[in-house]
Design a protein around this motif. Sequence first.
Motif, mmCIF file in Angstrom:
data_model
loop_
_atom_site.group_PDB
_atom_site.id
_atom_site.type_symbol
_atom_site.label_atom_id
_atom_site.label_comp_id
_atom_site.label_asym_id
_atom_site.label_seq_id
_atom_site.Cartn_x
_atom_site.Cartn_y
_atom_site.Cartn_z
ATOM 1 N N GLN A 15 35.343 49.026 34.914
ATOM 2 C CA GLN A 15 35.928 47.765 35.364
ATOM 3 C C GLN A 15 34.876 46.717 35.715
ATOM 4 O O GLN A 15 35.092 45.519 35.504
ATOM 5 N N ARG A 18 33.851 45.399 32.380
ATOM 6 C CA ARG A 18 34.961 44.585 31.864
ATOM 7 C C ARG A 18 34.977 43.217 32.554
ATOM 8 O O ARG A 18 35.290 42.203 31.934
ATOM 9 N N TYR A 79 39.491 46.149 38.787
ATOM 10 C CA TYR A 79 39.124 45.046 37.910
ATOM 11 C C TYR A 79 39.179 43.710 38.650
ATOM 12 O O TYR A 79 38.233 42.918 38.574
#
Length: 157
Positions: A15, A18, A79
């Motif tokens: 995450q 990301r 995230y």
Amino acid sequence: MEGLFTANEQEAITQLQRAGFSLQMLPAILANISVETDGTFDYGMKQYKGGPGRGMFQFEKSQLRDYNKFKGDQEDSMYLQSKFVQKNIFGEKGDRPHDLGWRARGLLSESLSGDSPASDKAKVFVEQYEKSGSPHLKRRQEEADRYNRLLFLNMVD
């Protein structure tokens, strides 16, 4: 990297990347998350003894308010917490959900993007981002070095 990390550590790595953090930035950030969450990497973590800190980064006060505004009615997640921190450090003017100040933002972006040792980056992160009342600096630096070894274990110069 399977088997080197717990499921929560691996999910945090995924995450954070990301959200826009590079692999080279991760050891310092993972070390700080590890210390802040007592190694659990629990994004739902509440500060011990009823303190105000919340999440992987133990947001509190104006930063917690700004995170909740950034999150809106989306479900809390690794995230979203990672993206909030990434935008605060690397976001363009007008796209930073929480203003760290130009000096802190500059020190963080320069440190995380630079070639300094992971332990040095962990120190800058706790001093400029976490601003922890109990920094446990030595622990953070040892964790940063450990994560650096684990993340780059199979890589050759």
